[in-house]
Design a protein around this motif. Structure first.
Motif, PDB file in Angstrom:
ATOM      1  N   THR A 127      73.575  41.253  99.067  1.00 39.63           N
ATOM      2  CA  THR A 127      73.721  41.071 100.516  1.00 39.63           C
ATOM      3  C   THR A 127      74.224  39.672 100.820  1.00 39.63           C
ATOM      4  O   THR A 127      75.131  39.492 101.647  1.00 39.63           O
ATOM      5  CB  THR A 127      72.372  41.315 101.213  1.00 39.63           C
ATOM      6  OG1 THR A 127      71.962  42.669 100.999  1.00 39.63           O
ATOM      7  CG2 THR A 127      72.495  41.070 102.716  1.00 39.63           C
ATOM      8  N   GLU A 128      73.672  38.671 100.171  1.00 40.72           N
ATOM      9  CA  GLU A 128      74.123  37.299 100.388  1.00 40.72           C
ATOM     10  C   GLU A 128      75.602  37.140 100.042  1.00 40.72           C
ATOM     11  O   GLU A 128      76.336  36.384 100.699  1.00 40.72           O
ATOM     12  CB  GLU A 128      73.296  36.337  99.538  1.00 40.72           C
ATOM     13  CG  GLU A 128      71.854  36.200  99.983  1.00 40.72           C
ATOM     14  CD  GLU A 128      71.062  35.280  99.058  1.00 40.72           C
ATOM     15  OE1 GLU A 128      71.699  34.479  98.332  1.00 40.72           O
ATOM     16  OE2 GLU A 128      69.822  35.360  99.053  1.00 40.72           O
ATOM     17  N   LEU A 129      76.065  37.854  99.016  1.00 46.86           N
ATOM     18  CA  LEU A 129      77.446  37.720  98.549  1.00 46.86           C
ATOM     19  C   LEU A 129      78.442  38.519  99.381  1.00 46.86           C
ATOM     20  O   LEU A 129      79.649  38.354  99.213  1.00 46.86           O
ATOM     21  CB  LEU A 129      77.543  38.135  97.082  1.00 46.86           C
ATOM     22  CG  LEU A 129      76.948  37.141  96.078  1.00 46.86           C
ATOM     23  CD1 LEU A 129      76.797  37.786  94.703  1.00 46.86           C
ATOM     24  CD2 LEU A 129      77.818  35.895  95.988  1.00 46.86           C
ATOM     25  N   GLY A 130      77.950  39.412 100.255  1.00 50.03           N
ATOM     26  CA  GLY A 130      78.860  40.108 101.162  1.00 50.03           C
ATOM     27  C   GLY A 130      79.076  41.576 100.899  1.00 50.03           C
ATOM     28  O   GLY A 130      80.078  42.142 101.352  1.00 50.03           O
ATOM     29  N   ILE A 131      78.176  42.238 100.186  1.00 56.22           N
ATOM     30  CA  ILE A 131      78.338  43.666  99.913  1.00 56.22           C
ATOM     31  C   ILE A 131      78.406  44.460 101.207  1.00 56.22           C
ATOM     32  O   ILE A 131      77.739  44.130 102.207  1.00 56.22           O
ATOM     33  CB  ILE A 131      77.196  44.176  99.005  1.00 56.22           C
ATOM     34  CG1 ILE A 131      77.529  45.542  98.422  1.00 56.22           C
ATOM     35  CG2 ILE A 131      75.855  44.219  99.764  1.00 56.22           C
ATOM     36  CD1 ILE A 131      76.574  45.987  97.326  1.00 56.22           C
ATOM     37  N   ASP A 132      79.211  45.508 101.214  1.00 61.38           N
ATOM     38  CA  ASP A 132      79.396  46.332 102.415  1.00 61.38           C
ATOM     39  C   ASP A 132      78.493  47.564 102.409  1.00 61.38           C
ATOM     40  O   ASP A 132      78.011  47.997 103.452  1.00 61.38           O
ATOM     41  CB  ASP A 132      80.860  46.787 102.503  1.00 61.38           C
ATOM     42  CG  ASP A 132      81.132  47.665 103.714  1.00 61.38           C
ATOM     43  OD1 ASP A 132      81.061  47.156 104.850  1.00 61.38           O
ATOM     44  OD2 ASP A 132      81.387  48.873 103.525  1.00 61.38           O
TER      45      ASP A 132
END
Length: 247
Positions: A100-105
């Motif tokens: 989530t922190e890394l930007g998963i969609d």
């Protein structure tokens, strides 16, 4: 300050009003000691960027007025991970937080032939609620205006049938190379197996479905590390690209 989430039923943009409850309220009122008159950055998790001016704080909810609302464009590149449920729940929780922190969609929990921990239907709602809390907390800290979608657990075969992806990759230790990778502007889906890895039958089924096997390097990664690495690969590929909206 962290970015706080307002649920759809708590938000009235026409009237310029909003309220915050639940875990978000606890963090604001009990941890950050928010007071009346404070301004809090908020989002609906679907692209809204606004400020909430706190007007009243109750026992389980705070209320205020919305100022400066605008819409943040979504990322042009989207990365999803279909990952097996893991024997140790805290390892799957780690993946949820860091991805989530890394930007998963989108996060798609899957059940494979070698998945040890299969969900108890009587407990799945409680488990999903814990997962959502982890995702919300990580998204709050990393200031994400778009919350990741958290899918209901499904079988590996069902995950292979998911549509809408430009690039589908499956990590497997038998592969020796990763191959060309240009995710910018694409919808990317990674498949990550359980502690024992995918079976040969599953790799064959994935290949028949058009999923490309790839290597994540010479060392064998834990499942949760591989899931985080997959999202980081996409994020890293976008860094430095002119005009690209980052994850």
């Amino acid at each position: 300050m962290d970015l706080f989430y307002v649920l759809p039923h708590q938000l009235d943009l026409d009237r310029g009003r909003a309220s915050i409850g639940g875990e978000e309220f606890h963090h604001l009122a009990r941890v950050l000691r928010c007071r009346e008159g404070d301004t809090v950055p908020v989002t609906d998790g679907a692209g809204l960027s606004a400020e909430l001016v706190v007007e009243s704080i109750g026992k389980s909810e705070l209320q205020g007025s919305i100022r400066n609302p605008r819409r943040v464009p979504p990322p042009e590149t989207r990365v999803s991970v279909a990952m097996s449920l893991l024997k140790a729940p805290q390892r799957f929780d780690f993946f949820l937080e860091k991805a989530t922190e890394l930007g998963i969609d989108r996060i798609i929990p899957i059940i494979t032939q070698r998945t040890v921990s299969t969900p108890d239907l009587k407990k799945i709602d409680r488990k999903a609620e814990r997962w959502r809390n982890i995702v919300h907390s990580a998204a709050r800290q990393s200031r994400r205006y778009y919350l990741p979608e958290l899918s209901t657990p499904c079988s590996f075969q069902e995950a292979l049938q998911l549509e809408g992806y430009d690039l589908r990759l499956i990590a497997h230790e038998s592969e020796e190379a990763f191959g060309p990778f240009e995710p910018a502007g694409q919808c990317v889906l990674f498949f990550i197996g359980p502690e024992g890895g995918f079976s040969e039958a599953e790799i064959a089924a994935a290949a028949q479905s058009g999923v490309r096997p790839v290597s994540f390097g010479a060392s064998v990664l834990r499942a949760e590390t591989a899931g985080v690495f997959a999202v980081a690969l996409v994020r890293a590929a976008l860094l430095g690209l002119p005009g690209a909206r980052q994850l």
